[in-house]
Scaffold this active site. Structure first.
Site, PDB file in Angstrom:
ATOM      1  N   GLY A 107       0.780  -1.234   0.000  1.00  0.00           N
ATOM      2  CA  GLY A 107       0.000   0.000   0.000  1.00  0.00           C
ATOM      3  C   GLY A 107       0.813   1.286   0.000  1.00  0.00           C
ATOM      4  O   GLY A 107       0.258   2.360   0.230  1.00  0.00           O
ATOM      5  N   CYS A 121       9.899  -2.597  -9.844  1.00  0.00           N
ATOM      6  CA  CYS A 121      11.142  -2.342  -9.100  1.00  0.00           C
ATOM      7  C   CYS A 121      12.233  -3.277  -9.627  1.00  0.00           C
ATOM      8  O   CYS A 121      12.935  -3.903  -8.864  1.00  0.00           O
ATOM      9  CB  CYS A 121      10.937  -2.506  -7.598  1.00  0.00           C
ATOM     10  SG  CYS A 121      10.354  -4.133  -7.125  1.00  0.00           S
TER      11      CYS A 121
END
Ligand SMILES: C[S@@+](CC[C@H](N)C(=O)[O-])C[C@H]1O[C@@H](n2cnc3c(N)ncnc32)[C@H](O)[C@@H]1O
Length: 417
Positions: A254, A370
């Protein structure tokens, strides 16, 4: 509990049973009985041994027969070499404790651990002597050859070498100020000096620190949350306007989701999806702690979501994670099989197609990962744009990690022409 023994148990779980080091280490912080110093030492031992595992194993294997040596004993010897070579620990303590730990594992190994550890003090064993000289830098830094070759092929040899070197540099703690709870002025006046925070040079509202702050009041009260600077850029670049309809397709834990809510000042709605049930509690805790009120959180495969139209979509896709090796060094120890790689690429592609179908006519989409891998990033987007001529790319950037003491990251923003 003995720190070295605790570190060894965590290392075994990570290396042998594919557990994540950061999760096991974070559980330690919750153990009241451990001092801050012990915890810091265990973190160092665990991260360091994983970071250099490929090198440590290479050296230790000069002195043992790995086929005939208990695996936990091998890890213990890697840990010993790490302490002797990289931490300059006093050999007497390292060896004595290792012998005691070995006795607990299997008495028969205490003599071997004693003898091999003493040999590891001799620097002649530390040398890397392999035929292919091009691989020396990788081996010395515990970096896998296959990943070096991939980055070299995708970008350049210089880039790959720089990536190897940066992958073992300790990362700072990066945090985002949560303006839903406190203004920048008030936060900086009260806490900047107190916690020795430095402003990020990459993105507003982000700070860097040398200290972990998760047990501090500023974290518990929701004034800040831990998030990398580049990760913050994903929501910052999507920049949803107030009162808009937003979709976050893969939201756990989140970080970007709560940032989107912050940018929207808790207005509008964000439909947030996450596949894994076991991550829901943490997401909800983060939403509560940070005072987020405009999120509709659903545990569901994002491929199955109803195709409503959204003004803004964030697809922070599941990926190989090569950009976060400094925080999760075990990623470099596991090479994905051809099938695993293909499955991951297919999932990213399908998620992108889903995002396309949910995009309103004036909609904007950010795709981020990422990782540093063209197949998952630039090439994935190129193929997407070939399939959808009505979409154009308006921003694209790869971060390798050296730029602002950040993680490696990829962001691409697109919109309908
Ligand atoms: C890169 S992480 C997301 C990080 C998150 N955006 C943040 O900033 O905190 C990717 C997430 O996607 C989830 N995921 C993987 N496949 C998914 C799918 N098909 N549908 C929804 N979520 C999925 C994973 O469980 C993981 O939590």
């Amino acid at each position: 509990m003995n720190s070295r023994k605790e570190a060894l148990n965590i290392l075994f779980e990570v290396i042998k049973n594919n557990k994540f080091s950061n999760k096991l280490l974070n559980n330690l912080i919750k153990k009241e009985a451990m001092s801050k110093e012990d915890i810091a030492f265990i973190f160092k031992l665990v991260y360091g041994t994983i970071q250099y595992k490929i090198y440590l194993e290479y050296v230790v294997n000069k002195l043992i027969d790995p086929e005939k040596t208990d695996y936990k004993i091998q890890i213990l010897l890697w840990m010993n070499l790490y302490q002797i070579k990289f931490l300059n620990s006093k050999p007497y303590y390292v060896i004595n404790e290792a012998v005691e730990i070995a006795k607990d594992i299997n008495k028969n190994y205490s003599g071997l651990v004693n003898k091999v550890s003493k040999s590891l003090l001799e620097e002649k064993y530390w040398e890397v002597d392999i035929k292919n000289k091009q691989n020396i830098l990788s081996l010395e830094n515990g970096f896998p050859f296959w990943l070096f070759k991939k980055i070299e092929k995708d970008y350049s040899r210089d880039q790959a070498e720089e990536f190897v070197l940066i992958s073992n540099v300790e990362s700072k703690i990066s945090m985002r100020l949560n303006t839903l709870k406190i203004s920048k002025e008030e936060f900086e006046k009260n806490y900047l000096e107190k916690y020795e925070l430095k402003n990020s040079k990459l993105i507003n509202y982000f700070y860097l620190s040398n200290k972990n702050i998760v047990n501090e009041d500023i974290f518990k009260k929701g004034y800040v949350t831990i998030q990398d600077q580049t990760s913050g850029l994903a929501s910052h670049i999507l920049n949803p306007r107030k009162e808009s309809k937003v979709l976050d397709m893969c939201c756990a834990p989140g970080g970007k989701l709560t940032h989107l809510a912050q940018i929207m000042q808790n207005t509008g709605t964000i439909d947030a999806y996450e596949l894994q049930e076991n991550k829901m509690k943490l997401i909800q805790e983060n939403l509560n702690r940070l005072g987020v009120e405009n999120v509709n959180l659903v545990c569901k495969n994002a491929l199955d979501i109803d195709e409503r139209k959204y003004n803004y979509i964030l697809l922070d896709a599941p990926c190989s994670g090569y950009g976060v090796l400094r925080r999760k060094p075990e990623i470099k120890l596991k090479k994905h099989s051809e099938t695993e790689t293909q499955n991951l690429l297919n999932l990213q592609l399908e998620l992108l197609e889903k995002a396309y179908r949910c995009l309103d006519k004036d909609g904007e989409l950010v795709y981020s990962t990422c990782t540093i891998n063209k197949d998952e990033n630039e090439n994935q987007i190129e193929k997407f744009l070939e399939r959808h001529k009505d979409i154009e790319k308006i921003f694209e950037k790869v971060f390798f990690g050296r730029e602002y003491d950040n993680d490696g990251f990829y962001i691409c923003k697109m919109k309908i022409k």
